[in-house]
Scaffold this motif. Structure first.
Motif, PDB file in Angstrom:
ATOM      1  N   CYS A  35       0.840  -1.172   0.039  1.00 45.28           N
ATOM      2  CA  CYS A  35       0.024  -0.096   0.059  1.00 45.28           C
ATOM      3  C   CYS A  35       0.858   1.177  -0.110  1.00 45.28           C
ATOM      4  O   CYS A  35       0.697   2.097  -0.767  1.00 45.28           O
ATOM      5  N   ARG A  36       1.914   1.399   0.843  1.00 46.59           N
ATOM      6  CA  ARG A  36       2.809   2.437   1.043  1.00 46.59           C
ATOM      7  C   ARG A  36       3.531   2.588  -0.147  1.00 46.59           C
ATOM      8  O   ARG A  36       3.606   3.960  -0.935  1.00 46.59           O
ATOM      9  N   ILE A  37       4.042   1.564  -0.932  1.00 46.84           N
ATOM     10  CA  ILE A  37       4.860   1.977  -2.052  1.00 46.84           C
ATOM     11  C   ILE A  37       4.019   2.520  -3.251  1.00 46.84           C
ATOM     12  O   ILE A  37       4.462   3.206  -4.189  1.00 46.84           O
ATOM     13  N   LEU A  38       2.532   2.104  -3.509  1.00 42.60           N
ATOM     14  CA  LEU A  38       1.617   2.366  -4.302  1.00 42.60           C
ATOM     15  C   LEU A  38       1.385   4.023  -4.240  1.00 42.60           C
ATOM     16  O   LEU A  38       1.342   4.683  -5.190  1.00 42.60           O
ATOM     17  N   VAL A  39       1.070   4.473  -2.988  1.00 47.23           N
ATOM     18  CA  VAL A  39       0.661   5.885  -2.684  1.00 47.23           C
ATOM     19  C   VAL A  39       1.290   6.835  -2.009  1.00 47.23           C
ATOM     20  O   VAL A  39       1.290   8.180  -2.137  1.00 47.23           O
ATOM     21  N   ASP A  40       2.588   6.532  -1.457  1.00 47.26           N
ATOM     22  CA  ASP A  40       3.322   7.355  -0.864  1.00 47.26           C
ATOM     23  C   ASP A  40       4.505   7.950  -1.736  1.00 47.26           C
ATOM     24  O   ASP A  40       5.368   7.073  -1.940  1.00 47.26           O
ATOM     25  N   PRO A  41       4.517   9.111  -2.092  1.00 47.25           N
ATOM     26  CA  PRO A  41       5.694   9.409  -2.918  1.00 47.25           C
ATOM     27  C   PRO A  41       6.779   9.656  -2.495  1.00 47.25           C
ATOM     28  O   PRO A  41       7.911   9.914  -2.949  1.00 47.25           O
ATOM     29  N   HIS A  42       7.123   9.709  -1.114  1.00 43.88           N
ATOM     30  CA  HIS A  42       8.238   9.762  -0.185  1.00 43.88           C
ATOM     31  C   HIS A  42       8.992   8.269   0.007  1.00 43.88           C
ATOM     32  O   HIS A  42      10.013   8.449   0.645  1.00 43.88           O
ATOM     33  N   HIS A  43       8.190   7.354  -0.158  1.00 42.66           N
ATOM     34  CA  HIS A  43       8.858   6.142  -0.122  1.00 42.66           C
ATOM     35  C   HIS A  43       9.814   5.878  -0.849  1.00 42.66           C
ATOM     36  O   HIS A  43       9.985   6.335  -2.062  1.00 42.66           O
ATOM     37  N   PRO A  44      10.772   5.265  -0.450  1.00 46.56           N
ATOM     38  CA  PRO A  44      12.158   4.971  -1.388  1.00 46.56           C
ATOM     39  C   PRO A  44      11.789   4.024  -2.393  1.00 46.56           C
ATOM     40  O   PRO A  44      12.607   4.272  -3.591  1.00 46.56           O
ATOM     41  N   TYR A  45      10.864   3.256  -2.370  1.00 49.69           N
ATOM     42  CA  TYR A  45      10.360   2.444  -3.682  1.00 49.69           C
ATOM     43  C   TYR A  45       9.238   2.913  -4.190  1.00 49.69           C
ATOM     44  O   TYR A  45       8.683   1.928  -4.860  1.00 49.69           O
ATOM     45  N   THR A  46       8.868   4.082  -4.187  1.00 50.64           N
ATOM     46  CA  THR A  46       7.337   4.571  -4.419  1.00 50.64           C
ATOM     47  C   THR A  46       6.948   4.296  -6.054  1.00 50.64           C
ATOM     48  O   THR A  46       8.028   4.422  -6.632  1.00 50.64           O
TER      49      THR A  46
END
Length: 265
Positions: A237-248
């Motif tokens: 979920c986080r890599i799909l929607v968080d633009p600041h995630h290292p693997y976004t």
């Protein structure tokens, strides 16, 4: 008209973002069209078959693709791709002649609400919402007891729910969900559950007796490791929607989907 992937690209460019449709030459084989789109977008969903519309089809499942045909669709298959629905099959024209058609429509998937600190979240349901997944469970009868026996360990429950729900395919056509984890023989205790076309590996380090507490480890193609203290479905979920995630993946797509492989429903 000779159908190739280049032809498909040209037709989709002519249609633009939609909603629009094209009636194609009558001598074109509609199955060839469906097969080429399947090669590009994965397994389709069947909206109409032999003139009968799936009664469960709604806006979030591609119903907008049927609007131009006013009840005259014969067979329509649908694919979700980013912020677009793509449909192909056959429909009758105003004179009752059945012809191949290609149709596109806008796809809107509501983003889930923000997570409050300490909130108890069902991340799998959140993932369904993020991807707009409306299809039936793909692998509800997965034999986890046999798989876990072969691997010698239990597996995280949310990963098993992901596989049961989505089946074989890739999130945003990029992050491939493995139907069974495999052990990295180069390092003990590392189980790989997903991977990307860039050869990144998404893993767990199988430390401890509770697999639901295993963190996610990402091993990039150059051998670097990053560990994330969260469960599997939350990580996706986080890599799909968080633009600041290292693997976004949010830098590349505003709307997300799951590209299913194999036979459509």
């Amino acid at each position: 008209m000779e159908l190739t992937q280049s032809t498909i690209s040209d037709l989709l460019t002519r249609l633009g973002p939609g909603p629009r449709h094209l009636r194609l030459p009558g001598d074109l084989d509609p199955q060839d069209l469906v097969d080429l789109l399947g090669d590009r977008f994965g397994a389709p969903r069947t909206l109409v078959l032999d003139g009968f519309t799936d009664p469960t089809v709604e806006e979030s499942g591609g119903a907008a693709l049927l609007v131009p045909f006013a009840g005259r669709a014969v067979t329509i298959r649908a694919w979700a791709y980013g912020d677009q629905w793509v449909g192909a099959g056959t429909a009758r024209d105003t004179e009752g002649v059945e012809r191949p058609v290609l149709v596109v429509a806008h796809r809107k998937v509501p983003q889930p609400l923000a997570v409050a600190p300490g909130e108890d979240v069902d991340w799998l349901e959140r993932l369904r919402r993020i991807t707009g997944w409306t299809g039936p469970a793909r692998r509800p009868d997965a034999d986890w007891a046999e798989i876990e026996s072969r691997l010698g360990t239990a597996l995280p429950s949310d990963y098993k729910r992901m596989v049961e729900t989505f089946g074989d395919g890739a999130f945003d056509g990029y992050l491939g969900l493995f139907q069974e984890p495999w052990a990295d023989r180069g390092e003990g205790g590392l189980l790989v559950w997903a991977g990307t076309e860039h050869e990144d590996q998404y893993c767990w380090r199988a430390d401890g007796d509770d697999p639901d507490r295993w963190p996610v480890l990402v091993r990039s193609f150059d051998g670097d490791d990053l560990v994330f203290d969260c469960r599997t479905a939350e990580f996706v979920c986080r890599i799909l929607v968080d633009p600041h995630h290292p693997y976004t993946m949010a830098r590349y797509f505003d709307t997300h989907w799951f590209m299913g492989y194999g036979t459509g429903d």
